[in-house]
Design a protein around this motif. Sequence first.
Motif, mmCIF file in Angstrom:
data_model
loop_
_atom_site.group_PDB
_atom_site.id
_atom_site.type_symbol
_atom_site.label_atom_id
_atom_site.label_comp_id
_atom_site.label_asym_id
_atom_site.label_seq_id
_atom_site.Cartn_x
_atom_site.Cartn_y
_atom_site.Cartn_z
ATOM 1 N N ASN A 36 -36.550 -13.607 -6.336
ATOM 2 C CA ASN A 36 -35.418 -13.461 -5.429
ATOM 3 C C ASN A 36 -35.645 -12.256 -4.529
ATOM 4 O O ASN A 36 -35.965 -11.168 -5.016
ATOM 5 C CB ASN A 36 -34.113 -13.262 -6.216
ATOM 6 C CG ASN A 36 -33.693 -14.505 -6.951
ATOM 7 O OD1 ASN A 36 -33.657 -15.592 -6.379
ATOM 8 N ND2 ASN A 36 -33.369 -14.367 -8.218
ATOM 9 N N GLU B 194 -28.396 -12.377 2.491
ATOM 10 C CA GLU B 194 -28.516 -13.565 1.671
ATOM 11 C C GLU B 194 -29.681 -13.360 0.700
ATOM 12 O O GLU B 194 -30.444 -12.410 0.828
ATOM 13 C CB GLU B 194 -28.786 -14.816 2.516
ATOM 14 C CG GLU B 194 -27.641 -15.224 3.413
ATOM 15 C CD GLU B 194 -27.898 -16.526 4.138
ATOM 16 O OE1 GLU B 194 -26.941 -17.283 4.304
ATOM 17 O OE2 GLU B 194 -29.048 -16.784 4.557
ATOM 18 N N LEU C 66 -33.127 -15.027 -0.754
ATOM 19 C CA LEU C 66 -34.183 -16.025 -0.616
ATOM 20 C C LEU C 66 -34.775 -16.212 -2.008
ATOM 21 O O LEU C 66 -35.361 -15.295 -2.567
ATOM 22 C CB LEU C 66 -35.266 -15.565 0.364
ATOM 23 C CG LEU C 66 -36.530 -16.431 0.423
ATOM 24 C CD1 LEU C 66 -36.198 -17.844 0.896
ATOM 25 C CD2 LEU C 66 -37.569 -15.787 1.324
ATOM 26 N N ASN D 172 -38.381 -23.152 -1.745
ATOM 27 C CA ASN D 172 -37.600 -21.976 -1.379
ATOM 28 C C ASN D 172 -36.180 -22.398 -1.051
ATOM 29 O O ASN D 172 -35.947 -23.526 -0.620
ATOM 30 C CB ASN D 172 -38.180 -21.283 -0.143
ATOM 31 C CG ASN D 172 -39.592 -20.810 -0.356
ATOM 32 O OD1 ASN D 172 -39.985 -20.477 -1.461
ATOM 33 N ND2 ASN D 172 -40.369 -20.787 0.701
ATOM 34 N N GLN E 289 -32.571 -20.389 0.696
ATOM 35 C CA GLN E 289 -31.888 -19.161 1.117
ATOM 36 C C GLN E 289 -30.434 -19.492 1.371
ATOM 37 O O GLN E 289 -30.122 -20.444 2.074
ATOM 38 C CB GLN E 289 -32.524 -18.592 2.379
ATOM 39 C CG GLN E 289 -31.868 -17.284 2.820
ATOM 40 C CD GLN E 289 -32.624 -16.596 3.925
ATOM 41 O OE1 GLN E 289 -33.845 -16.561 3.903
ATOM 42 N NE2 GLN E 289 -31.911 -16.053 4.888
ATOM 43 N N GLY F 254 -28.574 -19.135 -3.645
ATOM 44 C CA GLY F 254 -29.984 -19.239 -3.270
ATOM 45 C C GLY F 254 -30.810 -20.045 -4.255
ATOM 46 O O GLY F 254 -31.585 -20.917 -3.875
#
Length: 190
Positions: free
Chosen positions: A58, A77, A79, A104, A106, A112
Amino acid sequence: MNLYQKLHEIQSRVNGLGKDKASNSYQYVTGAKVLGVIKPLMNELGLLLKQEVTSITNDRMDYKVGIGTPKEKEKSEILSKVMMRFTWIDIETGDKDVNEFGANGQNDWEKGLGSALTYAERYFLLKYFHIPTDEDDIDNSLRDSKVEENLMNINNLKDLNALFKQLTPKQVKEFTPLFTERKEQLTKNQ
Protein backbone atom coordinates in the motif's frame (compact mmCIF):
# COMPACT_ATOMS: atom_id res chain seq x y z
CA MET A 1 -13.13 -34.53 -19.15
CA ASN A 2 -9.88 -33.61 -17.47
CA LEU A 3 -9.21 -30.20 -15.91
CA TYR A 4 -7.78 -28.62 -19.06
CA GLN A 5 -10.63 -29.94 -21.20
CA LYS A 6 -13.09 -28.34 -18.78
CA LEU A 7 -11.24 -25.02 -18.86
CA HIS A 8 -11.15 -25.20 -22.64
CA GLU A 9 -14.91 -25.84 -22.64
CA ILE A 10 -15.43 -22.55 -20.81
CA GLN A 11 -13.12 -20.75 -23.21
CA SER A 12 -14.92 -22.15 -26.25
CA ARG A 13 -18.38 -21.20 -24.92
CA VAL A 14 -17.62 -17.57 -24.07
CA ASN A 15 -17.07 -15.66 -27.30
CA GLY A 16 -16.86 -12.16 -25.89
CA LEU A 17 -18.46 -9.82 -23.36
CA GLY A 18 -19.86 -6.40 -24.13
CA LYS A 19 -18.97 -3.54 -21.83
CA ASP A 20 -21.89 -2.89 -19.51
CA LYS A 21 -20.80 0.05 -17.35
CA ALA A 22 -19.38 3.52 -17.88
CA SER A 23 -17.31 5.54 -15.42
CA ASN A 24 -15.79 8.93 -16.12
CA SER A 25 -14.46 8.70 -19.67
CA TYR A 26 -14.26 4.93 -20.17
CA GLN A 27 -16.44 1.85 -20.42
CA TYR A 28 -15.75 -1.57 -18.95
CA VAL A 29 -17.17 -5.01 -18.26
CA THR A 30 -18.31 -5.37 -14.66
CA GLY A 31 -17.24 -8.22 -12.42
CA ALA A 32 -20.92 -9.16 -12.05
CA LYS A 33 -21.21 -9.67 -15.80
CA VAL A 34 -17.99 -11.71 -15.99
CA LEU A 35 -19.03 -13.93 -13.07
CA GLY A 36 -22.60 -14.12 -14.38
CA VAL A 37 -21.28 -15.85 -17.51
CA ILE A 38 -18.31 -17.82 -16.10
CA LYS A 39 -19.67 -19.09 -12.76
CA PRO A 40 -22.60 -21.13 -14.18
CA LEU A 41 -20.11 -22.85 -16.51
CA MET A 42 -17.78 -23.52 -13.58
CA ASN A 43 -20.66 -25.04 -11.61
CA GLU A 44 -21.76 -27.15 -14.55
CA LEU A 45 -18.24 -28.49 -15.10
CA GLY A 46 -17.35 -28.96 -11.42
CA LEU A 47 -14.61 -26.33 -11.16
CA LEU A 48 -13.59 -24.14 -8.24
CA LEU A 49 -11.36 -21.08 -8.43
CA LYS A 50 -9.38 -20.61 -5.22
CA GLN A 51 -8.04 -17.09 -4.73
CA GLU A 52 -5.14 -16.26 -2.44
CA VAL A 53 -3.43 -12.93 -1.83
CA THR A 54 0.32 -13.63 -1.79
CA SER A 55 1.46 -10.04 -1.22
CA ILE A 56 0.05 -6.56 -0.66
CA THR A 57 1.81 -3.22 -0.93
CA ASN A 58 0.00 0.00 0.00
CA ASP A 59 1.33 3.43 -0.99
CA ARG A 60 -0.19 6.77 -0.10
CA MET A 61 -0.86 8.92 -3.16
CA ASP A 62 -1.22 12.67 -2.59
CA TYR A 63 -2.46 14.93 -5.38
CA LYS A 64 -4.71 17.89 -6.13
CA VAL A 65 -8.16 17.87 -7.70
CA GLY A 66 -10.00 20.79 -9.31
CA ILE A 67 -6.72 22.50 -10.14
CA GLY A 68 -7.21 26.13 -11.15
CA THR A 69 -10.81 26.26 -9.93
CA PRO A 70 -12.38 27.49 -6.70
CA LYS A 71 -12.83 23.82 -5.74
CA GLU A 72 -9.10 23.04 -5.86
CA LYS A 73 -8.10 20.86 -2.92
CA GLU A 74 -5.63 18.24 -1.74
CA LYS A 75 -6.65 14.60 -1.96
CA SER A 76 -5.05 11.44 -0.60
CA GLU A 77 -5.77 7.88 -1.64
CA ILE A 78 -4.21 4.47 -1.21
CA LEU A 79 -2.65 2.65 -4.15
CA SER A 80 -2.84 -1.06 -3.35
CA LYS A 81 -0.70 -3.48 -5.33
CA VAL A 82 -1.59 -7.14 -4.91
CA MET A 83 -0.07 -10.36 -6.14
CA MET A 84 -2.53 -13.21 -6.22
CA ARG A 85 -2.54 -16.91 -6.80
CA PHE A 86 -5.57 -18.23 -8.68
CA THR A 87 -5.89 -22.02 -8.52
CA TRP A 88 -8.38 -23.91 -10.67
CA ILE A 89 -9.51 -27.10 -8.91
CA ASP A 90 -11.42 -29.94 -10.56
CA ILE A 91 -13.77 -31.13 -7.79
CA GLU A 92 -14.04 -34.63 -9.29
CA THR A 93 -10.33 -35.39 -9.58
CA GLY A 94 -8.63 -32.81 -7.36
CA ASP A 95 -6.42 -31.76 -10.30
CA LYS A 96 -5.12 -28.20 -10.04
CA ASP A 97 -3.84 -25.44 -12.30
CA VAL A 98 -1.99 -22.67 -10.41
CA ASN A 99 -1.63 -19.14 -11.83
CA GLU A 100 -0.01 -15.97 -10.50
CA PHE A 101 -1.61 -12.61 -11.33
CA GLY A 102 -0.98 -9.04 -10.19
CA ALA A 103 -3.28 -6.03 -10.01
CA ASN A 104 -3.45 -2.49 -8.69
CA GLY A 105 -6.30 -0.50 -7.21
CA GLN A 106 -6.41 3.11 -6.09
CA ASN A 107 -9.28 4.49 -4.09
CA ASP A 108 -10.19 6.10 -0.80
CA TRP A 109 -8.28 4.86 2.23
CA GLU A 110 -10.34 1.78 3.01
CA LYS A 111 -11.24 0.89 -0.58
CA GLY A 112 -7.86 0.53 -2.33
CA LEU A 113 -7.41 -3.14 -1.51
CA GLY A 114 -10.99 -4.00 -2.47
CA SER A 115 -10.51 -2.25 -5.82
CA ALA A 116 -7.33 -4.23 -6.49
CA LEU A 117 -8.95 -7.56 -5.56
CA THR A 118 -12.01 -6.89 -7.72
CA TYR A 119 -9.85 -5.81 -10.64
CA ALA A 120 -7.62 -8.89 -10.28
CA GLU A 121 -10.52 -11.36 -10.32
CA ARG A 122 -12.26 -9.74 -13.29
CA TYR A 123 -9.18 -9.37 -15.44
CA PHE A 124 -7.69 -12.74 -14.50
CA LEU A 125 -10.84 -14.42 -15.84
CA LEU A 126 -11.00 -12.23 -18.96
CA LYS A 127 -7.34 -12.81 -19.79
CA TYR A 128 -7.21 -16.50 -18.82
CA PHE A 129 -10.07 -17.33 -21.19
CA HIS A 130 -9.02 -14.79 -23.88
CA ILE A 131 -12.40 -13.06 -23.70
CA PRO A 132 -12.58 -9.92 -25.84
CA THR A 133 -14.56 -7.06 -24.31
CA ASP A 134 -14.74 -4.68 -27.23
CA GLU A 135 -17.42 -5.23 -29.84
CA ASP A 136 -15.03 -3.66 -32.37
CA ASP A 137 -12.29 -6.18 -31.53
CA ILE A 138 -11.62 -8.20 -34.66
CA ASP A 139 -11.53 -11.40 -32.61
CA ASN A 140 -14.88 -10.73 -30.94
CA SER A 141 -17.49 -12.99 -32.49
CA LEU A 142 -20.16 -10.87 -30.87
CA ARG A 143 -19.75 -8.00 -33.28
CA ASP A 144 -23.19 -7.09 -34.64
CA SER A 145 -22.52 -8.86 -37.94
CA LYS A 146 -21.90 -12.16 -36.12
CA VAL A 147 -24.68 -12.19 -33.52
CA GLU A 148 -27.39 -13.30 -35.93
CA GLU A 149 -25.13 -15.99 -37.42
CA ASN A 150 -24.25 -17.33 -33.93
CA LEU A 151 -27.91 -17.19 -32.94
CA MET A 152 -29.05 -19.44 -35.78
CA ASN A 153 -26.34 -22.02 -35.01
CA ILE A 154 -27.54 -22.51 -31.42
CA ASN A 155 -29.61 -25.65 -30.84
CA ASN A 156 -30.53 -25.45 -27.14
CA LEU A 157 -31.92 -22.95 -24.66
CA LYS A 158 -28.89 -23.10 -22.34
CA ASP A 159 -26.51 -21.92 -25.08
CA LEU A 160 -29.06 -19.34 -26.26
CA ASN A 161 -29.22 -17.84 -22.76
CA ALA A 162 -25.42 -17.89 -22.46
CA LEU A 163 -25.08 -15.98 -25.75
CA PHE A 164 -27.68 -13.43 -24.66
CA LYS A 165 -25.74 -12.70 -21.43
CA GLN A 166 -22.67 -11.81 -23.49
CA LEU A 167 -24.33 -9.00 -25.46
CA THR A 168 -23.73 -5.29 -24.98
CA PRO A 169 -26.73 -3.23 -23.76
CA LYS A 170 -27.04 -1.82 -27.30
CA GLN A 171 -27.10 -5.33 -28.76
CA VAL A 172 -29.71 -6.46 -26.22
CA LYS A 173 -32.07 -3.76 -27.50
CA GLU A 174 -31.35 -4.59 -31.12
CA PHE A 175 -31.41 -8.39 -30.97
CA THR A 176 -34.07 -9.18 -28.34
CA PRO A 177 -36.75 -9.84 -31.01
CA LEU A 178 -34.46 -12.35 -32.77
CA PHE A 179 -33.61 -14.06 -29.48
CA THR A 180 -37.31 -14.29 -28.61
CA GLU A 181 -38.10 -15.81 -31.99
CA ARG A 182 -35.23 -18.32 -31.70
CA LYS A 183 -36.31 -19.23 -28.14
CA GLU A 184 -39.82 -19.99 -29.40
CA GLN A 185 -38.38 -22.16 -32.20
CA LEU A 186 -36.20 -24.12 -29.78
CA THR A 187 -39.05 -24.55 -27.30
CA LYS A 188 -41.30 -25.99 -30.05
CA ASN A 189 -38.62 -28.45 -31.12
CA GLN A 190 -38.06 -29.89 -27.62
